[in-house]
Write an enzyme that holds these catalytic residues in place. Structure first.
Site, PDB file in Angstrom:
ATOM      1  CG  ASP A 231      -2.109   0.961   1.015  1.00 31.26           C
ATOM      2  OD1 ASP A 231      -2.041   1.799   0.079  1.00 31.26           O
ATOM      3  OD2 ASP A 231      -3.094   0.900   1.774  1.00 31.26           O
TER       4      ASP A 231
HETATM    5  C1  BGC Z   1      -4.894   3.498   0.133  1.00 32.62           C
HETATM    6  C2  BGC Z   1      -5.000   2.561  -1.042  1.00 32.62           C
HETATM    7  C3  BGC Z   1      -4.821   3.327  -2.319  1.00 32.62           C
HETATM    8  C4  BGC Z   1      -3.472   4.030  -2.284  1.00 32.62           C
HETATM    9  C5  BGC Z   1      -3.179   4.844  -3.531  1.00 32.62           C
HETATM   10  C6  BGC Z   1      -3.627   4.339   0.083  1.00 32.62           C
HETATM   11  O1  BGC Z   1      -3.666   5.326   1.047  1.00 32.62           O
HETATM   12  O2  BGC Z   1      -4.925   2.782   1.338  1.00 32.62           O
HETATM   13  O3  BGC Z   1      -6.242   1.918  -1.028  1.00 32.62           O
HETATM   14  O4  BGC Z   1      -4.923   2.475  -3.415  1.00 32.62           O
HETATM   15  O5  BGC Z   1      -3.460   4.923  -1.177  1.00 32.62           O
HETATM   16  O6  BGC Z   1      -3.968   5.963  -3.589  1.00 32.62           O
END
Ligand code: BGC
Length: 748
Positions: A231
């Site tokens: 993530d």
């Molecule tokens: C989120 C993800 C997301 C990523 C990119 C993170 O903060 O938890 O779900 O895909 O950011 O935006």
């Protein structure tokens, strides 16, 4: 055959290999210009494409290309319709393709452990079977266009509070039966191109470097061969991550950690072959992405808006319809109240936030269908009652046959990065609904929210439609349902508890600190409420229709079986009401009371059928060993208990009108390995247990017969095998105990 870029692995220097292990920027992988290896692009989902406009320098959730905003996860899940999820996935794939995006960051399948989690609107369900089935279809649809899915957030990212550091303490059983199960089927069956590891720790180890999660489960047991990315910012120890197959660190950070990888190889801390596995998977993804790019791809924006409307109308859940207050009569006047009627709340906050191609509101759509007028009634900027706004509504009520109030949670109450603290709606909305219900007999409430809320006025109103966060065309879908153009068929994919204190994890609050103990274990959602026979506001699987259905048992292949048998159940569902409609037939099992405590209801299958008035359909469910087993922590294996299982079928977890009992016997294959610590009662479950134990019983200095023997017999049953040796003073010797165990443990 390795692809074009995969076959370049051997040409890469150590530094180049390490450089591929993190992103170029927020959304791209790194290129290797020397060899012509291009970057590929990923972008956010899950219910729409959020492609940040490339020129923007900063991380932005608003500076994005317009895209179709489909209903969010909780709304989509209420469809209980796998075909629908596949259609949505496919439409998303088309939009990604047209935008040259190779991987969409979705679906999000974390289990709704608590309705308070700020991101529940993105997630599907409190039940892993439903969640994984829907995710499977979404992934299949998306990937059929040559666009990869990224199943997230693996695993146990069940709260937003302290999400970067929190340590989720979970038993292996709850992990496997609930939290991982939501990923497992989807990963095994739909083979997503990628998986995103979560921010949090699980049992003390960060998910981005978790040997059990990434190695043993994902790549080991489930055979996942795609790419794992962190993530955004979830990397903790990059080298530890590489060792367990955390392939790509996202987003890019100017290669901050790449040097650590190089050093670790040079110092012999990291084997280059481990790095090669990672790089191979990255290059394979680049190959896949490039093979599928299509510079000429386009999609039909209008058609996708129309699709978003049709999808939304299949998802909304009719929660109450007393006296058939709905559908509305087009000939009679309706007073529409509440700002959400013309300024809809249709998605949540954070990384999933879509810039829609168009937004339709319910009020204008209702104007096309009947006689309606609008009054604001309350403000969404504040929780305070506005007496002027209230007065304006209350003065005009008698002219209306029905009042439809559009209530819901304000935008900033539901978002990524924080959780809710309570389940209430803003007080000014509750107050106005109460006041309207006191002066008018026909009040209907339409709810816009991404997760359950308390409804203190439920008894006073005639109708409630849960519209959830229904995407950019949700307003049109609401109008169609209110006027009966579409017959509602959504079912709750989560329980609506009566009050926040009833939530299974309530005593282990999310906002406590950095360690959260999942003390409710496998008793998540309806598994908890039904096992405790606890009343809820609306049960899992519940949803009304404008027609009625009956479900009757036709046949079940077994009344007695072993875990090796495959059980086939057939029911007949009939539309016995006055109009065409769709019903979700749900099958649950109730396990026997056994060695471990088991939730008294567990969803094992569902099918959605469409039936004309008077029509019937036969539905077949097939249950196998997986459906009857639980994960035994001591034996570290899936076990089917002996005893009576009940199969229950119906149209809601609280309306399972069809049931059938099956007595489960263990086949020798299922018998767990016995040890000196196994209890006599466990050995007695073996078909030969009684006979083989008798010589030992005969050597005990106890009278096991008659009235007085009853207590002794219970004592002996509770003894571990080694006690038989002690109590017989060695007459039943250790070697005899060994032979006994060997005989019982020999599989036929
Ligand atoms: C989120 C993800 C997301 C990523 C990119 C993170 O903060 O938890 O779900 O895909 O950011 O935006």
């Amino acid at each position: 055959m390795p692809g074009k870029y995969e076959s370049m692995l051997n040409k890469l220097t150590l530094e180049e290999k390490a450089s591929l292990c993190s992103g170029l920027d927020f959304w791209h992988t790194k290129p290797i210009k020397r060899l012509g290896i291009p970057p590929i692009m990923v972008a956010d989902g899950p219910h729409g494409l959020r492609k940040q406009i490339e020129q923007s320098e900063q991380v932005s959730v608003t500076d994005c290309l317009p895209a179709t905003c489909f209903p969010t996860g909780s709304c989509l899940a209420s469809s209980w319709d796998t075909d629908l999820l596949s259609t949505v996935g496919s439409a998303l794939g088309e939009e990604c393709k047209a935008a040259q995006v190779s991987v969409l960051l979705g679906p999000a399948v974390n289990i709704k452990r608590s309705p308070l989690c700020g991101r529940n609107f993105e997630y599907y369900s409190e039940d892993p079977f439903l969640s994984s089935a829907l995710a499977t279809s979404y992934i299949n649809g998306l990937q059929s266009n040559g666009v990869g899915a990224c199943v997230k957030h693996f695993a146990a990212n069940n709260q937003e509070f302290h999400r970067f550091t929190v340590d989720a303490r979970i038993t292996e059983r709850a992990l496997r039966e609930i939290y991982l199960a939501s990923f497992e089927r989807a990963i095994r069956q739909a083979k997503p191109w990628t998986v995103m590891s979560a921010y949090n720790k699980v049992n003390g180890i960060y998910a981005s470097e978790h040997p059990f999660l990434l190695n043993d489960m994902l790549r080991g047991e489930w055979g996942f061969s795609g790419l794992v990315m962190t993530d955004w910012g979830a990397n903790h120890d990059r080298v530890a991550g590489i060792v367990v197959g955390e392939d790509l660190e996202m987003p890019g950070n100017e290669g901050l950690n790449d040097q650590k990888i190089v050093q670790a190889v040079q110092q012999g801390i990291l084997e280059e072959k481990d790095l090669d596995h990672v790089v191979r998977r990255i290059l394979r993804l680049v190959d896949r992405a490039c093979e599928n790019l299509d510079q000429d791809a386009t999609y039909d924006q209008k058609a996708h808006h129309q699709l978003a409307k049709e999808v939304a109308s299949q998802c909304m859940v009719l929660l109450k319809n007393q006296g058939e207050v709905l559908p509305l009569d087009p000939a009679k006047h309706v007073l529409v109240v509440g700002p959400f009627a013309n300024s809809p709340r249709y998605q949540g906050g954070g990384s999933s936030h879509i810039i829609p191609t168009k937004v339709s509101d319910a009020f204008s759509s209702m104007q096309h269908l009947g006689s309606v007028s609008y009054k604001q009634g309350f403000s969404i900027e504040s929780e305070l009652c506005d007496t002027t706004l209230e007065q304006e509504v209350l003065e005009g009520v008698e002219q209306a046959e029905t009042i439809v109030v559009f209530a819901g949670l304000p935008d900033e109450w539901e978002s990524e990065a924080y959780d809710r603290e309570h389940l209430r709606l803003p007080e000014n909305q509750n107050e106005l609904i109460r006041k309207l219900a006191a002066v008018h007999p026909n009040v209907v409430v339409v709810l816009s929210n991404g997760a359950p809320v308390e409804l203190p006025w439920l008894r006073n109103v005639k109708g409630v439609l849960e519209a959830y966060l229904a995407g950019q065309a949700g307003g049109e879908a609401v109008a169609d349902i209110l006027y009966g153009i579409v017959n509602p068929s959504g079912k709750l994919a989560e329980t609506f508890p009566r009050r926040v204190e009833d939530i299974p994890s309530y005593l282990e609050p999310q906002r406590r600190g950095d360690t959260v103990f999942y003390t409710e274990d496998v008793f998540v959602g309806y598994r908890y409420y039904t096992s405790r026979k606890m009343p809820v506001l609306f049960p899992f699987g519940f949803g009304l229709s404008y027609t009625r259905f009956s479900i009757e048992m036709l046949s079940c292949s077994h009344s007695a079986c072993t875990e090796r048998d495959v059980v086939t159940v057939q029911v007949r569902v009939k539309n016995c009401g006055d109009c065409e409609g769709r019903e979700v037939v749900q099958i649950y099992i109730t396990p026997p009371r056994g060695k471990v405590s088991n939730p008294c209801l567990q969803l094992r299958g569902f099918q959605k059928v469409s039936l004309k008035q008077g029509a019937t359909e036969i539905i077949t469910f097939v249950l196998d060993r997986n459906d009857f087993s639980y994960f035994d922590e001591e034996l570290k294996q899936w076990v089917v208990e002996e005893g009576d299982f009940h199969i229950r079928i119906g149209n809601s977890s609280d309306n399972l009108s069809v049931s059938h009992k099956i007595s489960m016997h263990q086949s020798s294959e299922n018998i767990a390995l016995f040890t000196l610590d196994s209890m006599v009662s466990q050995l007695l479950t073996h078909p030969k247990g009684k006979a083989l134990l008798q010589p030992a019983f005969d050597l005990l200095p106890f009278d096991l017969t008659g009235e007085s023997g009853k207590m002794m017999w219970e004592m002996v049953k509770a003894m571990p095998v080694r006690h038989l040796v002690t109590w017989s003073h060695g007459e039943f010797s250790e070697s005899m105990a060994g032979e006994l165990l060997e005989a019982l443990n020999t599989r036929v």
